[in-house]
Every structure is written in C-alpha cells, then in structure tokens.
Motif scaffolding. Structure first.
Motif, PDB file in Angstrom:
ATOM      1  N   ASP A 203       0.830  -1.211   0.000  1.00 26.64           N
ATOM      2  CA  ASP A 203       0.000   0.000   0.000  1.00 26.64           C
ATOM      3  C   ASP A 203       0.864   1.261   0.000  1.00 26.64           C
ATOM      4  OD1 ASP A 203      -2.326  -1.463  -0.019  1.00 26.64           O
ATOM      5  OD2 ASP A 203      -2.593  -1.414   2.151  1.00 26.64           O
ATOM      6  N   ALA A 204       1.904   1.263   0.841  1.00 28.31           N
ATOM      7  CA  ALA A 204       2.789   2.428   0.903  1.00 28.31           C
ATOM      8  C   ALA A 204       3.559   2.591  -0.399  1.00 28.31           C
ATOM      9  CB  ALA A 204       3.755   2.298   2.072  1.00 28.31           C
ATOM     10  N   ALA A 205       4.041   1.483  -0.969  1.00 30.11           N
ATOM     11  CA  ALA A 205       4.787   1.543  -2.233  1.00 30.11           C
ATOM     12  C   ALA A 205       3.903   2.087  -3.343  1.00 30.11           C
ATOM     13  CB  ALA A 205       5.315   0.160  -2.598  1.00 30.11           C
ATOM     14  N   ARG A 206       2.646   1.652  -3.359  1.00 30.08           N
ATOM     15  CA  ARG A 206       1.696   2.138  -4.374  1.00 30.08           C
ATOM     16  C   ARG A 206       1.488   3.644  -4.221  1.00 30.08           C
ATOM     17  NH1 ARG A 206      -2.238  -0.579  -2.797  1.00 30.08           N
ATOM     18  NH2 ARG A 206      -1.694  -2.453  -3.976  1.00 30.08           N
ATOM     19  N   ALA A 207       1.294   4.082  -2.990  1.00 27.37           N
ATOM     20  CA  ALA A 207       1.062   5.505  -2.749  1.00 27.37           C
ATOM     21  C   ALA A 207       2.292   6.341  -3.084  1.00 27.37           C
ATOM     22  CB  ALA A 207       0.671   5.724  -1.280  1.00 27.37           C
ATOM     23  N   GLU A 208       3.473   5.864  -2.698  1.00 26.71           N
ATOM     24  CA  GLU A 208       4.708   6.626  -2.961  1.00 26.71           C
ATOM     25  C   GLU A 208       5.005   6.674  -4.455  1.00 26.71           C
ATOM     26  OE1 GLU A 208       6.177   8.428  -0.927  1.00 26.71           O
ATOM     27  OE2 GLU A 208       5.840   7.648   1.086  1.00 26.71           O
TER      28      GLU A 208
END
Length: 224
Positions: A203-208
């Motif tokens: 989720d964090a990788a997608r957002a970043e």
C-alpha cells in the motif's frame, strides 16, 4: 551457387528492416536526449547524411516514431518532434502515476533480496550523479530505476502501457530533472518508494510511486 531470386529478395528485406530499426533507435535516442528538440523538424537529408544511410530508412524510421507518439507529420511541411501541449503532458503524467503506483505495489510483493539490493544500488548511483550535478547521468539512471521496478513487478500489460506512455513523457522529462535541487528531491522520493518495497508494504509503495509521478507533473507545470 547463385542465390535464388526469392531468397535474395527476402534477405534484402531483412537487411532493410534491420537498418530501419537501427536508424529508428538512433533517432529516438537523439529526440529523447534533447539533441533534436520538441517542435523541431526532422531534416531527412541532413539526418541521412549524418547517419550514413539513404533517405528511405530515415523516412521509415520516422513513421515508426510517429506510431509511438514521438513525432508528427504536418501536411506539406514535414515531420516534427512532438511538442506536447500542457493538457497532453498533464494527462500523460496522471496516467503514468496510476500505473506506476500499481507497479510499485506489485514490486513490494515480489521483490527478493537481490532485487532490493539492486534498487539500493540505483539509489546510491543517483545520489552520486545528483551530488555531481550530472543531469544526463541522473536522467539515464532514473529511467533505468523505474524500468527495473516495472520489471520486478511481474506485471505484463501494465508494464507495456507504462513504457509506451513513458516515451511521450520523456519529451518533457529533461525540464523536470534540471538543477541540483530538483535531482536531490527526485531521489528523496525514490528512497521512499524503495523503503516501502524493502518493507514489503504494498500500500505504501503504491502511494509513494503514484505521488512521485504526481510530483513530477507539478514540477513540470512550474517550469512552464
């Protein structure tokens, strides 16, 4: 033994296709590196002389580049490197942001130790290029970095779409990645992407990943 006419013709076609591919690749490199600038006309005769070929492969190469969105033909005037409008550039960045986020999320799920080590190497090399103010080196590494994330994502169609859109975006990218401060900021965003991938936080990788491309759009708009 004399070569049959049909075989000779086939060999000639293969040679011609190979030459056109080589010319196309070189013209693409010149355009994406800014040697032939946005809005500039492709001088067929001059390019043929420069590349040591006839005009025919240059003409065929230009048709291929037009299909990829890098050049456009203007009736009775010639072939020109595309000069993206503000609206076109913004849309391309938005589309790339969505796909990049998806690919980064998948990369966080699939990256093994070797892939994570390679990503760390990219970050270190881009830090070095930024510190030296080497925009061309950073530009090349930046492209390789994002292509590598796309590769380790394991996706298929999304990677092809990301790559296709990327060629058009690269017509504007040199404006975005200009100046030491811009390079450093860009790599800070890369570090956040890699940190999320290393944690396996999809989720964090997608957002970043999506935010990095959205920030690129904002930096582009600020240069216009």
């Amino acid at each position: 033994m004399e070569m049959r006419t049909d075989i000779r013709a086939s060999v000639q076609r293969l040679r011609q296709r190979s030459l056109v591919t080589e010319v196309r690749d070189e013209l693409e490199r010149m355009i994406l590196n800014g040697e032939i600038r946005s809005g500039e006309r492709l001088n067929e005769a001059s390019l043929a002389d420069q590349l040591g070929v006839s005009r025919s492969p240059v003409r065929e190469a230009a048709r291929s580049l037009e299909r990829e969105g890098l050049v456009r033909t203007v009736a009775n005037k010639g072939v020109f490197v595309r000069d993206l409008s503000l609206e076109e550039a913004a849309e391309l960045y938005d589309l790339r942001a969505m796909i990049a986020g998806y690919l980064c999320g998948l990369a966080a799920k699939h990256a093994d130790a070797d892939a994570k080590a390679e990503l760390a190497t990219f970050i270190a090399r881009m830090d070095e290029a930024a510190a030296c103010g080497d925009e061309q080196a950073y530009f090349g590494l930046n492209l390789e970095f994002h292509d590598y994330i796309a590769t380790i994502s394991g996706a298929g169609r999304a990677v092809a779409l990301y790559s296709s859109l990327g060629k058009e975006v690269r017509l504007m990218r040199l404006r975005v990645l200009s100046g030491a401060e811009s390079l450093a900021l860009s790599n800070t965003e890369h570090k956040r992407i890699v940190a999320a991938i290393e944690r396996g936080d999809a989720d964090a990788a997608r957002a970043e990943g999506a935010q990095h491309h959205t920030n690129g759009k904002r930096r582009l708009l600020e240069t216009l």
